[in-house]
Structures are given as C-alpha cells and as structure tokens.
Enzyme design. Structure first.
Site, PDB file in Angstrom:
ATOM      1  CG  ASP A  72      -1.713   4.938   2.496  1.00 39.57           C
ATOM      2  OD1 ASP A  72      -0.858   4.233   3.047  1.00 39.57           O
ATOM      3  OD2 ASP A  72      -2.341   5.851   3.082  1.00 39.57           O
ATOM      4  CG  ASP A  74      -2.108   3.112   8.375  1.00 34.71           C
ATOM      5  OD1 ASP A  74      -2.883   2.145   8.405  1.00 34.71           O
ATOM      6  OD2 ASP A  74      -0.935   3.064   8.802  1.00 34.71           O
ATOM      7  CB  THR A 179      -0.163  -0.555   4.235  1.00 35.80           C
ATOM      8  OG1 THR A 179      -0.069  -0.115   5.585  1.00 35.80           O
ATOM      9  CG2 THR A 179      -0.280  -2.085   4.226  1.00 35.80           C
ATOM     10  CB  ALA A 180       4.325   1.349   6.701  1.00 29.57           C
ATOM     11  CE  LYS A 224       2.884   2.991   2.098  1.00 34.06           C
ATOM     12  NZ  LYS A 224       1.706   3.830   2.357  1.00 34.06           N
ATOM     13  CG  ASP A 247      -3.287   9.576   4.353  1.00 39.58           C
ATOM     14  OD1 ASP A 247      -2.976  10.158   5.412  1.00 39.58           O
ATOM     15  OD2 ASP A 247      -2.802   8.474   4.034  1.00 39.58           O
ATOM     16  CG  ASN A 250       5.542  10.561   4.652  1.00 37.00           C
ATOM     17  OD1 ASN A 250       6.529  11.286   4.614  1.00 37.00           O
ATOM     18  ND2 ASN A 250       4.757  10.483   5.726  1.00 37.00           N
TER      19      ASN A 250
END
Length: 319
Positions: A72, A74, A179-180, A224, A247, A250
């Site tokens: 991930d 962020d 990542t989004a 994801k 982290d 979600n």
C-alpha cells in the site's frame, strides 16, 4: 485506455465494479511495468556504453520466482496521502483555486493527525482530482507528476518500509505498489523507488485525454484485493508465497489474500486484527519498532540494512 462508457457504475453491483476496477488496474500495471523495464534496460545500455563509468551488474534473479510483494502507498510507503500532495502541486500550477486548496489541506491534516482514511474525504479528493484533470492530456499530467514527486513526495518516503521493499528486490522478487491514487502517480513513485510497477485507480481517457470518469471504481478496499488477484494470475504468482503491507484496516481483504501479511504503521483496527492473527507488525512513525510477532531474523536484518541505506540517501539529498 479506451473508453468503457457502456459499463456505467450505476448499472453494476458494487462487487462487479470492484472486479472491473481491479482488472483494469492489473492491466494498467502490467503495461506500466513493461515500460519501466524497457527504461531500465535502456539506462543499463547507456551506462555500459560510457567508457568512464562501469556498467552496473545485472540484478540476480534468485529465490522464489512465484513470490512477490504488494505495498500500500499512503502512510505505508509514504507519509500522508499521494493524492493530496498531487493536489498541492496542481494548485501551484494554477489548475484550481484557493478554495479547493483549503479543502485538500484540511483533508491532508485529518489524514496525518487521525492516521486513518476517512471515506468521505478520500471520495471528495478523488472527485475533485477527476474534475481538475478532465480535458487534460495524460502525457501532460505524467510530466507534471514527475515534478510534484520531487517537490512534495520524495522526502516523505518511510525509510523503514523502503528497506522492506528493497529486501524483496534483493531476493529477486517483484514489488508492486497497490493504491487508490491514480495509476499514473503510482507508476511515477514506483519508478523513482526502483520497484516493479504499480496498481492504481484507472481514470478513463480517450485519445490520450482524460474524460473525468473512472474505469470501474477507485482501487480501494475489496478492489485492491481483486487487482492483486488478477495480477497474480497474469504473472503466475502463488499468493500463499507472496507478502503484502498496509497501514489500514480497509486493506484487510488484500492482506488476507497472501501468505505473509504485514501491518505497517497500523491504524487501531488493523493493529487489533493483526495481533489477533499473529501477523507481523512494524511501526516507523515514532522511530521505534512496534511489537512484532514472528518476524524472521533475516527479514529484520534486511529491513534494517535497507532502511539505513534509504535514510542515508534521503539525508544526502536534503544536504
């Protein structure tokens, strides 16, 4: 990517949209990975042609070729949210007005202080970003994204997480960001960090121009996991031998897919979930390691060495 206007999100279920977003992200990631590989080969060829500089040795492909690592972005690889840093850079270039900047700043402050993703804030940021880039060329935003990385993101990479990624690379494994954030932004970050490639949210474009719409939905939560699943199938990976890092609670669907899940700088929900399942934990936010469960000694040493090297590189760049 060609427009997929007939696949309107309102006519598809949430699960179907997650699958679509995941598959689109996997396709874009593989294409960007091939491009990154070509760039590395060209750079190596150029270095080899230089008479005063010895060519770098070819990276040794050793270890388990059916294993890979998924990170991930962020607050796992980078402090804060990439999309907010990207928004700051676009404001500097007068893509939008001060009012939108204030909203970006508030959302970023919330993310940094709370340490968790607020779904409404993230959705608002994505909607704002889509409206801002609509009508602009993909190539233009990619070029600007390179500049924004240097201005706002390079010094926000967590050295500890960077060390973990490097340990996988040193073992001959591929390493992907998941990542989004827009796939274009994620691809830039992956290239700068020397990673294999990136899975990110795919914005629709026609003839190289953004339409202001997404393909499927943002690459978040279950999407994801679908992206990782699709990429693993295309790459011939065994997910039970792969690792994933995040982290956020979600990302539990993604972390649960692999045989080696890691909670990095975890939020409260993920920390509790990870401890209950004896997942590996690391926390780089306060300069100390969090309580760890079952972390192999080799992995710990590799992360320490890689993290130290990354910290030295950051220090040199700052001075």
């Amino acid at each position: 990517m060609a427009a997929l206007g007939w696949l309107t999100p309102r006519r598809r279920s949430a699960t179907a949209r997650s699958v679509l977003a995941g598959e689109a992200a996997a396709e874009a990631a593989r294409k960007s990975s091939l491009q990154l590989e070509r760039e590395r080969e060209e750079a190596a060829a150029t270095a080899a042609a230089e008479p005063t500089a010895p060519a770098e040795p070819e990276f040794p492909v050793v270890g388990d070729v059916q294993a890979a690592a998924f990170f991930d972005l962020d607050n796992t690889v980078m402090q804060g949210a990439a999309i907010f840093h990207f928004g700051r850079g676009l404001y500097k270039r007068k893509f939008f007005q001060r009012r939108e900047l204030a909203r970006f700043a508030w959302q970023q402050a919330w993310f940094r202080l709370a340490g968790v993703e607020d779904p409404e804030h993230m959705q608002d940021a994505r909607d704002s970003a889509l409206s801002i880039v609509q009508g602009h060329r993909v190539s233009e935003l990619m070029s600007i994204g390179e500049e924004i990385y240097d201005e706002y993101m390079a010094d926000r990479i967590w050295p500890g997480t960077r060390g973990l990624a490097q340990a996988h690379l040193d073992a001959g494994q591929k390493v992907w960001l998941v990542t989004a954030a827009p796939v274009e932004t994620a691809t830039i970050i992956a290239r700068r960090l020397g990673l294999t490639g990136a899975l990110g949210t795919v914005a629709e474009s026609v003839d190289g121009v953004y339409t202001g719409k997404l393909v499927g939905e943002p690459l978040h939560g279950p999407a994801k996991a679908e992206a990782v699943r699709a990429l693993a199938a295309a790459e011939g990976l065994d997910l039970s031998r792969c690792a994933a890092y995040s982290d956020s609670h979600n990302d539990i669907p993604m972390l649960s897919l692999v045989g080696h899940p890691y909670a990095i700088n975890p939020d409260t929900k993920l920390r509790k979930y990870a401890k209950a399942r004896e997942w590996r934990l690391r926390d780089y936010r306060t300069g100390r390691k969090a309580a760890k469960v079952g972390i192999p000694a080799a992995a710990g040493l590799g992360a320490l060495a890689g993290g130290t090297a990354a910290a030295v590189a950051l220090h040199r760049r700052r001075h």
